[in-house]
Design a protein around this motif. Structure first.
Motif, PDB file in Angstrom:
ATOM      1  N   LEU A   1       0.842  -1.184   0.000  1.00 44.98           N
ATOM      2  CA  LEU A   1       0.000   0.000   0.000  1.00 44.98           C
ATOM      3  C   LEU A   1       0.883   1.241   0.000  1.00 44.98           C
ATOM      4  N   THR A   2       0.578   2.173  -0.897  1.00 47.95           N
ATOM      5  CA  THR A   2       1.329   3.421  -0.933  1.00 47.95           C
ATOM      6  C   THR A   2       0.892   4.323   0.222  1.00 47.95           C
ATOM      7  N   MET A   3       1.513   5.485   0.292  1.00 47.11           N
ATOM      8  CA  MET A   3       1.098   6.467   1.282  1.00 47.11           C
ATOM      9  C   MET A   3      -0.355   6.883   1.049  1.00 47.11           C
ATOM     10  N   ARG A   4      -0.992   7.309   2.110  1.00 50.17           N
ATOM     11  CA  ARG A   4      -2.388   7.783   2.040  1.00 50.17           C
ATOM     12  C   ARG A   4      -2.364   9.292   2.250  1.00 50.17           C
ATOM     13  N   GLU A   5      -2.750  10.026   1.209  1.00 46.87           N
ATOM     14  CA  GLU A   5      -2.663  11.482   1.273  1.00 46.87           C
ATOM     15  C   GLU A   5      -3.941  12.110   0.718  1.00 46.87           C
ATOM     16  N   ASP A   6      -4.090  13.426   0.997  1.00 50.39           N
ATOM     17  CA  ASP A   6      -5.290  14.124   0.535  1.00 50.39           C
ATOM     18  C   ASP A   6      -5.200  14.439  -0.952  1.00 50.39           C
ATOM     19  N   LEU A   7      -6.322  14.877  -1.523  1.00 50.76           N
ATOM     20  CA  LEU A   7      -6.389  15.122  -2.965  1.00 50.76           C
ATOM     21  C   LEU A   7      -5.402  16.183  -3.413  1.00 50.76           C
ATOM     22  N   HIS A   8      -5.255  17.233  -2.639  1.00 51.22           N
ATOM     23  CA  HIS A   8      -4.364  18.320  -3.026  1.00 51.22           C
ATOM     24  C   HIS A   8      -2.921  17.818  -3.130  1.00 51.22           C
ATOM     25  N   TRP A   9      -2.519  16.973  -2.201  1.00 43.72           N
ATOM     26  CA  TRP A   9      -1.156  16.421  -2.220  1.00 43.72           C
ATOM     27  C   TRP A   9      -0.941  15.582  -3.472  1.00 43.72           C
ATOM     28  N   TRP A  10      -1.899  14.699  -3.767  1.00 49.58           N
ATOM     29  CA  TRP A  10      -1.755  13.839  -4.935  1.00 49.58           C
ATOM     30  C   TRP A  10      -1.792  14.648  -6.223  1.00 49.58           C
ATOM     31  N   ALA A  11      -2.639  15.659  -6.292  1.00 49.94           N
ATOM     32  CA  ALA A  11      -2.710  16.472  -7.504  1.00 49.94           C
ATOM     33  C   ALA A  11      -1.388  17.160  -7.774  1.00 49.94           C
ATOM     34  N   SER A  12      -0.733  17.650  -6.734  1.00 49.89           N
ATOM     35  CA  SER A  12       0.560  18.304  -6.911  1.00 49.89           C
ATOM     36  C   SER A  12       1.635  17.310  -7.313  1.00 49.89           C
ATOM     37  N   VAL A  13       1.654  16.141  -6.669  1.00 48.43           N
ATOM     38  CA  VAL A  13       2.677  15.122  -6.961  1.00 48.43           C
ATOM     39  C   VAL A  13       2.510  14.563  -8.370  1.00 48.43           C
ATOM     40  N   LEU A  14       1.280  14.323  -8.802  1.00 43.73           N
ATOM     41  CA  LEU A  14       1.053  13.664 -10.086  1.00 43.73           C
ATOM     42  C   LEU A  14       1.020  14.613 -11.279  1.00 43.73           C
ATOM     43  N   THR A  15       0.953  15.903 -11.024  1.00 40.37           N
ATOM     44  CA  THR A  15       1.024  16.869 -12.126  1.00 40.37           C
ATOM     45  C   THR A  15       2.348  17.608 -12.157  1.00 40.37           C
ATOM     46  N   GLY A  16       3.133  17.513 -11.074  1.00 42.32           N
ATOM     47  CA  GLY A  16       4.409  18.217 -11.009  1.00 42.32           C
ATOM     48  C   GLY A  16       4.255  19.713 -10.850  1.00 42.32           C
ATOM     49  N   ARG A  17       3.113  20.161 -10.376  1.00 37.09           N
ATOM     50  CA  ARG A  17       2.837  21.591 -10.272  1.00 37.09           C
ATOM     51  C   ARG A  17       2.746  22.017  -8.806  1.00 37.09           C
ATOM     52  N   SER A  18       3.245  23.209  -8.544  1.00 35.96           N
ATOM     53  CA  SER A  18       3.165  23.761  -7.190  1.00 35.96           C
ATOM     54  C   SER A  18       1.983  24.707  -7.034  1.00 35.96           C
TER      55      SER A  18
END
Length: 462
Positions: A197-214
């Motif tokens: 199981l990967t880390m469990r994070e909120d939507l905002h965290w995943w959106a930033s990680v998976l789009t590479g955007r700050s």
């Protein structure tokens, strides 16, 4: 190591004050094999930019530079390779050095937070991905050399990490979206985890990680799932054979609040299963290129278009080109785009809004489904026919495919063919499609498809 092994002009790119031994170590650049792996620190996989943005190409460049830096050793402070080596390893299909520099600047100016957990300690670091970078040109006859360094605070953790994941450069470089590249590396990281199981994070965290955007602010999960998560998950599943990622949605009431992924190990699927699922997205992109689209336009069209609609439209355009009774097309690419927009293939384009996606009508689904199943059946028949041939005849067909089709394929598919031949998950279906066209006398008529569907029990009459 003999200093005569150094390429011409290598010493000129080496920083002043370094020993001759260090220059020789950097100057000898081993040829990267298809099975080359970079040992990537776990905390550098799911990185979240706090300032700036990262792109797919910048991630490829970063992995390639890290691979060569690890080969040269953590004791070095600066690393150098021919620029041509970096271009090849990062699959940067351009000689536009200005564009390459722009992506390097992304890594130098993007601020990253690093979170490390060690024996009895936790460490938070804010840093850039790259330190100083230099591109040295000595003129005609000399190789262009790129030299780079890493911020001191993270250099040893990057080059000699205590907890790391082995990433196969060749597979990572085939990912066509930033989100897929991140999910692929995460899948490799957690494939050996006891819980998987990967880390469990909120939507905002995943959106930033998976789009590479700050600059991610409000996240509409419907759009995020449709435009980022689903395409990336499908891409990861199609381009590697080690695992499948299962999306886990954690809700607060009816709202999805947090995300997590489960990594499921898988065995290589049988050929029939792989064909039936139609997951070879690179094949579809290659067909778009053959219809006149530039590689970057084909990639963009694929990522923005419903796959079933796009595949049906490509089939329609290919049939239109084969119909000698109709006048030739002025622009095949323009006709393709018009066919997509107006639904020439008999499939209604999906609405752009992020509403619940309506299922295609039973008639539409059956027409395309019959043709798809017919093609898969022909491919299986050709595969069996090919397997029954003498070895010398098989070799003759492979050589013919090599000469006729391989030069026009995308680079990842061509490399897969060179490596695995007809058994390749990526190139194999193209070889079978080529055999179908070679051995069949004509395209199936509507009567042929109807008889085929009835024989297979595919039609629901009444």
């Amino acid at each position: 190591m003999n200093s005569t092994d150094a390429p011409d002009g290598e010493d000129a790119a080496s920083p002043a004050g370094h020993s001759g031994v260090a220059r020789e170590r950097r100057s000898r650049v081993p040829a990267r094999r298809d099975d080359a792996m970079v040992q990537k620190a776990n905390e550098s996989i799911a990185i979240r930019p706090k300032k700036g943005r990262l792109t797919l190409l910048s991630r490829r460049i970063y992995n390639a530079l890290l691979y060569h830096a690890q080969l040269q050793g953590v004791e070095e402070r600066q690393y150098s390779i021919p620029l041509a080596t970096l271009i090849g390893d990062a699959h940067f299909n351009s000689r536009n050095v200005a564009l390459l520099k722009e992506h390097i600047r992304e890594m130098q100016t993007t601020l990253i937070e690093w979170n490390s957990v060690g024996a009895g300690e936790q460490r938070w670091t804010s840093s850039q991905l790259l330190g100083a970078v230099e591109i040295a040109e000595r003129g005609p006859g000399y190789p262009v050399i790129i030299s780079w360094s890493y911020p001191d605070r993270v250099r040893e953790r990057l080059l000699k990490p205590s907890r790391y994941t082995r990433i196969l450069l060749e597979v990572g470089a085939q990912m066509r979206s930033y989100a897929a590249a991140v999910l692929f590396e995460l899948g490799m990281q957690y494939l050996t985890s006891p819980s998987r199981l990967t880390m469990r994070e909120d939507l905002h965290w995943w959106a930033s990680v998976l789009t590479g955007r700050s600059d991610v602010e409000k996240v509409d999960y419907r759009y995020f799932k449709r435009d980022v998560l689903r395409p990336a998950l499908a891409e990861v599943e199609a381009l590697q054979q080690d695992f499948v990622l299962e999306l886990i949605e954690h809700k607060e009431g009816r709202r999805v609040a947090e995300l997590q992924f489960r990594v499921l190990r898988r065995s290589p699927p049988p050929v029939e299963v792989a064909q039936a699922r139609n997951t070879f997205d690179l094949e579809l992109v290659e067909r778009l290129r053959q219809l006149g689209l530039k590689e970057e336009d084909a990639d963009l069209l694929y990522t923005r278009t419903d796959e079933a609609l796009l595949r049906a439209t490509v089939e329609h355009v290919e049939q239109r080109l084969r119909n000698s009774a109709l006048p030739p097309l002025t622009s095949t690419a323009a006709y393709l785009r018009d066919a997509l927009k107006k639904g020439y293939a008999g499939v209604v384009p999906p609405p752009p809004a992020a509403m619940a996606e309506p299922a295609p009508s039973a008639v539409q689904a059956s027409v395309q489904g019959i043709r798809d199943e017919w093609e898969r059946a022909q491919a299986r028949d050709c595969e069996a026919r090919y397997a029954a041939l003498p070895a010398e005849e098989q070799e003759r067909l492979r050589q013919a495919f090599q000469e006729e089709a391989v030069p026009g394929l995308m680079a990842p598919i061509a490399r897969a063919w060179e490596r695995d031949g007809p058994s390749s998950r990526i190139a194999g279906p193209l070889f079978l499609r080529w055999l179908v066209r070679r051995w069949l006398l004509a395209e199936p008529t509507e009567k042929d498809l109807l008889e085929f569907a009835i024989a297979r029990g595919m039609l629901q009459l009444g």
